[in-house]
Design an enzyme around this catalytic site. Structure first.
Site, PDB file in Angstrom:
ATOM      1  N   GLY A  45      37.936 -25.799  41.496  1.00  0.00           N
ATOM      2  CA  GLY A  45      37.187 -25.092  42.573  1.00  0.00           C
ATOM      3  C   GLY A  45      37.254 -24.316  43.686  1.00  0.00           C
ATOM      4  O   GLY A  45      37.792 -24.475  44.376  1.00  0.00           O
ATOM      5  N   GLN A  50      35.784 -19.894  51.083  1.00  0.00           N
ATOM      6  CA  GLN A  50      37.194 -20.041  51.623  1.00  0.00           C
ATOM      7  C   GLN A  50      38.082 -18.997  51.170  1.00  0.00           C
ATOM      8  O   GLN A  50      39.078 -18.723  51.406  1.00  0.00           O
ATOM      9  CB  GLN A  50      37.494 -21.388  50.342  1.00  0.00           C
ATOM     10  CG  GLN A  50      37.185 -22.481  50.430  1.00  0.00           C
ATOM     11  CD  GLN A  50      37.579 -23.783  49.171  1.00  0.00           C
ATOM     12  OE1 GLN A  50      36.929 -23.160  48.502  1.00  0.00           O
ATOM     13  NE2 GLN A  50      38.285 -24.103  49.499  1.00  0.00           N
ATOM     14  N   CYS A  98      41.325 -30.197  48.672  1.00  0.00           N
ATOM     15  CA  CYS A  98      40.549 -28.983  48.542  1.00  0.00           C
ATOM     16  C   CYS A  98      41.921 -27.644  49.562  1.00  0.00           C
ATOM     17  O   CYS A  98      42.554 -28.057  49.659  1.00  0.00           O
ATOM     18  CB  CYS A  98      39.558 -29.856  50.038  1.00  0.00           C
ATOM     19  SG  CYS A  98      38.464 -27.749  50.232  1.00  0.00           S
ATOM     20  N   LEU A  99      41.441 -26.791  48.327  1.00  0.00           N
ATOM     21  CA  LEU A  99      42.237 -26.096  48.822  1.00  0.00           C
ATOM     22  C   LEU A  99      42.665 -25.526  50.232  1.00  0.00           C
ATOM     23  O   LEU A  99      43.750 -25.293  51.210  1.00  0.00           O
ATOM     24  CB  LEU A  99      42.038 -24.650  47.883  1.00  0.00           C
ATOM     25  CG  LEU A  99      42.265 -24.337  47.207  1.00  0.00           C
ATOM     26  CD1 LEU A  99      41.787 -22.996  46.039  1.00  0.00           C
ATOM     27  CD2 LEU A  99      44.065 -24.881  46.300  1.00  0.00           C
ATOM     28  N   HIS A 140      31.310 -30.776  45.040  1.00  0.00           N
ATOM     29  CA  HIS A 140      32.036 -30.574  46.371  1.00  0.00           C
ATOM     30  C   HIS A 140      32.448 -28.799  47.033  1.00  0.00           C
ATOM     31  O   HIS A 140      32.120 -28.324  47.527  1.00  0.00           O
ATOM     32  CB  HIS A 140      32.902 -31.232  45.915  1.00  0.00           C
ATOM     33  CG  HIS A 140      34.431 -30.610  46.776  1.00  0.00           C
ATOM     34  ND1 HIS A 140      35.762 -30.845  47.288  1.00  0.00           N
ATOM     35  CD2 HIS A 140      35.464 -29.097  47.037  1.00  0.00           C
ATOM     36  CE1 HIS A 140      36.674 -30.172  47.868  1.00  0.00           C
ATOM     37  NE2 HIS A 140      36.050 -29.269  48.367  1.00  0.00           N
ATOM     38  N   GLU A 141      31.779 -27.845  45.871  1.00  0.00           N
ATOM     39  CA  GLU A 141      32.202 -26.984  46.127  1.00  0.00           C
ATOM     40  C   GLU A 141      30.274 -26.197  46.415  1.00  0.00           C
ATOM     41  O   GLU A 141      30.543 -25.281  47.219  1.00  0.00           O
ATOM     42  CB  GLU A 141      32.760 -25.834  44.412  1.00  0.00           C
ATOM     43  CG  GLU A 141      33.259 -26.545  43.683  1.00  0.00           C
ATOM     44  CD  GLU A 141      34.696 -25.522  44.378  1.00  0.00           C
ATOM     45  OE1 GLU A 141      34.005 -25.203  45.904  1.00  0.00           O
ATOM     46  OE2 GLU A 141      36.004 -26.583  44.691  1.00  0.00           O
ATOM     47  N   HIS A 144      30.780 -26.952  50.412  1.00  0.00           N
ATOM     48  CA  HIS A 144      30.960 -25.353  50.830  1.00  0.00           C
ATOM     49  C   HIS A 144      29.972 -24.361  51.063  1.00  0.00           C
ATOM     50  O   HIS A 144      30.281 -24.079  51.889  1.00  0.00           O
ATOM     51  CB  HIS A 144      32.011 -24.456  49.303  1.00  0.00           C
ATOM     52  CG  HIS A 144      33.628 -25.405  50.111  1.00  0.00           C
ATOM     53  ND1 HIS A 144      34.089 -25.798  50.946  1.00  0.00           N
ATOM     54  CD2 HIS A 144      34.412 -25.883  49.113  1.00  0.00           C
ATOM     55  CE1 HIS A 144      35.194 -26.447  51.284  1.00  0.00           C
ATOM     56  NE2 HIS A 144      35.328 -26.368  49.486  1.00  0.00           N
TER      57      HIS A 144
HETATM   58 NI    NI Z   1      36.668 -27.528  48.800  1.00  0.00          NI
END
Ligand code: NI
Length: 186
Positions: A45, A50, A98-99, A140-141, A144
């Site tokens: 995701g 991000q 998470c990236l 999660h997304e 963000h």
């Molecule tokens: Ni993330």
């Protein structure tokens, strides 16, 4: 185009992302860029903030996890302007990454089901329920886009324990195999 990933410590990850109005930006290009960057980095995701774009869009691809979580099979989509209508069902824990937090994985408790309204890249509106791993990735997304990150959901004790590792991420003292924008790298 593959974008660098904005790491924890940059203020854009703490900013509420802006609703996308039709015709305002090229959302097909944005979705392509998010997918390309997510695939390059091996993510499941990726939210627009991000890649340094403060708008309400994210992409997910649950296929890689579908062997263990069958609800993820065939779920690859771009989501615009999501509104979380309901989170319900049992709470369950999953080891999230998470990236924007290279190397960090922590158990996070979330509700197992969601109902969400969103638009696709043609600005058609959808209202759907999602469960299990798909709900998890969307939650999660979605966070963000609200300026929240998964470590916000950890206990205060756990946050104290990982504080040093968060500082390392802020300072760029972590290894990534993708381009990353660190907040305070010298
Ligand atoms: Ni993330």
């Amino acid at each position: 185009m593959i974008y660098p990933i904005v790491a924890y410590g940059n203020s854009i990850l703490r900013t509420k992302a802006k609703k996308i109005e039709k015709g305002e930006i090229d959302v097909k290009q944005l979705a392509d860029d998010l997918f390309a960057t997510m695939e390059h980095t091996g993510g499941i995701g990726l939210a627009a903030p991000q890649i340094n774009k403060p708008v309400r869009a994210f992409v997910i691809d649950a296929n890689v996890l579908s062997e263990k979580y069958p609800e993820g099979k065939g779920v690859k989509m771009a989501v615009l302007n999501p509104v979380m209508l309901e989170e319900y069902g049992e709470e369950w824990s999953y080891n999230e990454g998470c990236l924007s937090f290279p190397g960090l994985h922590e158990d996070v408790v979330r509700k197992s089901k969601i109902r969400v309204r969103y638009e696709d890249t043609d600005f058609n509106t959808h209202e759907n329920e999602f469960t299990g791993i798909v709900a998890r990735i969307i939650q999660h997304e979605y966070d963000h886009l609200e300026g929240k990150v998964f470590t916000d959901k950890l206990s205060s004790i756990r946050r104290v324990i990982i504080r040093g590792r968060l500082d390392d991420i802020i300072k760029g003292k972590v290894k990534t195999d993708y381009k990353t924008i660190f907040a305070k790298r010298r």
